[in-house]
Design an enzyme around this catalytic site. Structure first.
Site, PDB file in Angstrom:
ATOM      1  N   LYS A 115       0.876  -1.183   0.000  1.00 25.84           N
ATOM      2  CA  LYS A 115       0.000   0.000   0.000  1.00 25.84           C
ATOM      3  C   LYS A 115       0.906   1.225   0.000  1.00 25.84           C
ATOM      4  CE  LYS A 115      -1.692   2.988   2.347  1.00 25.84           C
ATOM      5  NZ  LYS A 115      -1.453   4.466   2.108  1.00 25.84           N
ATOM      6  N   GLY A 168       7.375   5.681   7.737  1.00 30.20           N
ATOM      7  CA  GLY A 168       6.551   6.878   7.844  1.00 30.20           C
ATOM      8  C   GLY A 168       6.826   7.577   9.162  1.00 30.20           C
ATOM      9  N   SER A 169       5.851   8.322   9.641  1.00 29.23           N
ATOM     10  CA  SER A 169       6.083   9.113  10.847  1.00 29.23           C
ATOM     11  C   SER A 169       6.085   8.236  12.098  1.00 29.23           C
ATOM     12  CB  SER A 169       4.995  10.176  10.984  1.00 29.23           C
ATOM     13  OG  SER A 169       3.765   9.543  11.287  1.00 29.23           O
ATOM     14  N   GLY A 196       3.736   5.173  13.128  1.00 24.45           N
ATOM     15  CA  GLY A 196       4.472   3.947  13.456  1.00 24.45           C
ATOM     16  C   GLY A 196       3.984   3.322  14.758  1.00 24.45           C
ATOM     17  N   GLU A 247      10.209   2.056  10.357  1.00 23.26           N
ATOM     18  CA  GLU A 247      11.267   2.985   9.976  1.00 23.26           C
ATOM     19  C   GLU A 247      10.628   4.365  10.047  1.00 23.26           C
ATOM     20  OE1 GLU A 247      14.447   2.343   9.344  1.00 23.26           O
ATOM     21  OE2 GLU A 247      14.401   4.525   9.369  1.00 23.26           O
ATOM     22  N   GLU A 265      10.904  16.622  14.395  1.00 22.43           N
ATOM     23  CA  GLU A 265      11.091  16.454  12.956  1.00 22.43           C
ATOM     24  C   GLU A 265      10.157  17.414  12.203  1.00 22.43           C
ATOM     25  OE1 GLU A 265       9.849  12.756  10.910  1.00 22.43           O
ATOM     26  OE2 GLU A 265      11.857  12.785  10.061  1.00 22.43           O
TER      27      GLU A 265
END
Ligand code: UN1
Length: 498
Positions: free
Chosen positions: A180, A233-234, A238, A255, A390
């Site tokens: 996806k 992703g973020s 996550g 990750e 971030e």
């Protein structure tokens, strides 16, 4: 090609066929450099599509897992050749849907090519171990076996590279998969899938479901037929992924975010460090999990560095990534742009000094895209939010420091741990930094971005959950170890006792 720029209606890829979403809904893929430009329409899939995709992957699993790995690898080799042949076309498609400059999208496709060749090579290695048994007349060995049906959820910043980081090791190890991709960049996954299909991947081995996280991603996590999940992703999402995998004990690779630093020592080659900080900070418009969003500079060279760095940042040409003069593209979407703008305000409120940038670009050449100026804050305190959180955009915070030990503590005093870099000519500092920086990746005299596919990639703390992708390390996630003993003594032998 005359039709290359005509928007198309795309479909999901399930059981070797391109099929419409059962809900019949679509989502638009628009160019972030010019939102008037429709790149294509993709299915906005739902749980019904996901369950069809997972069923297909489950049904294909036995056949694919029993296909010898070198045969699986031949398909990957062929796919890599197709990617090589179509690299330029795929890079252009990627710039149109994602915005980064052509040199970078070529690099993204190249990274997918590299990963595909690397994993194809693994088809003839995938080594296990043989080792002596503690008992006589007994063998002991271990082999890698496929882990099952993999659910792969990928981000928009590396639209072909990251799907390849997940698909290629998953497939060569004998898993089947449901992928996806991010809703902002479906076309690059479509292109990758087409290459694998054309290369002869059997039906059901890779299934692709387009759509957003809640409707098309979440059902993958809940599906009992999915054995492992890899997500990039973020950190926020996550955590949701990790929690969703826990009740059914799915193997889960995460990750996530980064707050990467470049440390510049007094003895550094300053021009090199400035080049590195520009590339690390503003490459991909700062939208890399490896982006150098903090640059800590030792006080002896701080003013000099800041002056030159600010001038270079100011002169970066921002625009459409297809224009050969462009050095930095847009943010991916309106939401990302507003996050950047929010953090600029936070920095100002925290009394960091806004040295250049700080605004959305809204002149005629930029008004239709999500463009933001390259932005530099100076004289930052490492505890400021702009130095801790971030941002994922073109914002770099310069932090002055006194000693090498101060630099290490600034570097390590964040919640993330993906990548860090030091510019120095002092071998002792370089080696100490390699040892003491608490990140998964450490660079000396190079920026925080630019990882190569044959080495492990991943981070510590809130960046990851201990797994690595890329390199042979990826095989550890996409296969399970099976341990094999054969006792040929013809009598009962008791380990640890006889
Ligand atoms: C990412 O930002 O999610 O090392 C991946 C790099 C690239 C990969 C980045 N090879 O910057």
């Amino acid at each position: 090609m005359a039709t290359a720029f005509a928007p198309r209606v795309y479909k999901n890829f399930i059981n070797g066929e391109w099929v419409e979403s059962c809900g019949g809904k679509g989502m638009e893929n628009r160019n972030p450099a010019n939102r008037d430009e429709l790149v294509g329409t993709f299915p906005a899939s739902n749980s019904g599509d996901v369950s069809a995709a997972v069923d297909a992957a489950r049904a294909a699993f036995r056949g694919w897992s029993l296909t010898p790995a070198p045969k699986r690898a031949e398909i990957l080799f062929r796919a890599a050749e197709i990617l090589v042949r179509r690299k330029e076309e795929f890079a252009r498609d990627m710039t149109r849907e994602m915005g980064k400059v052509l040199a970078e999208t070529r690099g993204d496709v190249q990274e997918a090519i590299d990963m595909t060749y690397l994993m194809a090579g693994e088809g003839r290695r995938m080594f296990g171990h043989t080792t002596p048994s503690e008992l006589p007349n007994k063998t002991a060995s271990s082999v890698r076996v496929p882990a099952g049906v993999a659910g792969l959820i990928t981000p928009w910043n590396f639209p072909m590279a990251i799907p390849s980081w997940k698909c290629m090791p998953a497939l060569v190890c004998g898993n089947t998969a449901v992928l996806k991709p991010a809703e902002d960049t479906p076309l690059s996954t479509f292109n990758l899938t087409q290459a694998l299909d054309e290369a002869g991947l059997p039906a059901g081995v890779l299934n692709v479901v387009f759509g957003d996280g809640p409707d098309a991603g979440a059902p993958i996590l809940k599906n009992l037929q999915v054995d492992l999940v890899s997500f990039t992703g973020s950190t926020e999402i996550g955590r949701i992924v990790s929690e969703a995998c826990a009740p059914t004990f799915k193997k889960c690779h995460l990750e996530m975010g980064g707050k990467n630093i470049i440390v510049v020592m007094d003895d550094a080659n300053l021009d090199l460090a400035i080049d590195g900080a520009l590339w690390g900070g503003f490459g991909t418009t700062g939208q890399r999990c490896t982006a150098a969003s903090r640059v800590a500079v030792q006080k002896g060279v701080y003013r000099h560095f800041a002056e030159k760095f600010i001038a270079r940042a100011k002169s970066l040409k921002v625009g459409d990534g297809l224009d050969p003069d462009t050095q930095m593209g847009p943010c991916i979407n309106e939401q990302q742009l507003s996050t950047v703008m929010k953090y600029v305000q936070i920095g100002i409120d925290e009394r960091a000094k806004l040295a250049t940038g700080g605004h959305r670009l809204e002149d005629a050449a930029h008004a239709k895209g999500w463009f933001h100026e390259p932005t530099v804050f100076t004289d930052c305190d490492p505890q400021m939010r702009i130095c801790q959180e971030e941002i994922f955009g073109p914002v770099v915070s310069l932090i002055p420091f006194d000693t090498f030990d101060d630099a290490l503590s600034i570097a390590n005093n964040v919640r993330y741990g993906l990548s860090a870099s030091i510019y120095t000519r002092n071998i002792n500092h370089a080696l100490q930094a390699q040892r003491d920086l608490e990140t998964g990746i450490v660079y000396v005299n190079a920026p925080t971005i630019g990882a190569e596919v044959h080495l492990p990639f991943g981070g510590t703390k809130n960046t990851g959950n201990g797994h690595r992708e890329s390199g042979t390390a990826a095989l550890d996630f996409y296969s399970d170890w099976k341990t094999l003993y054969i006792d040929f003594s013809d009598r009962l032998q008791r380990a640890q006792i006889d």
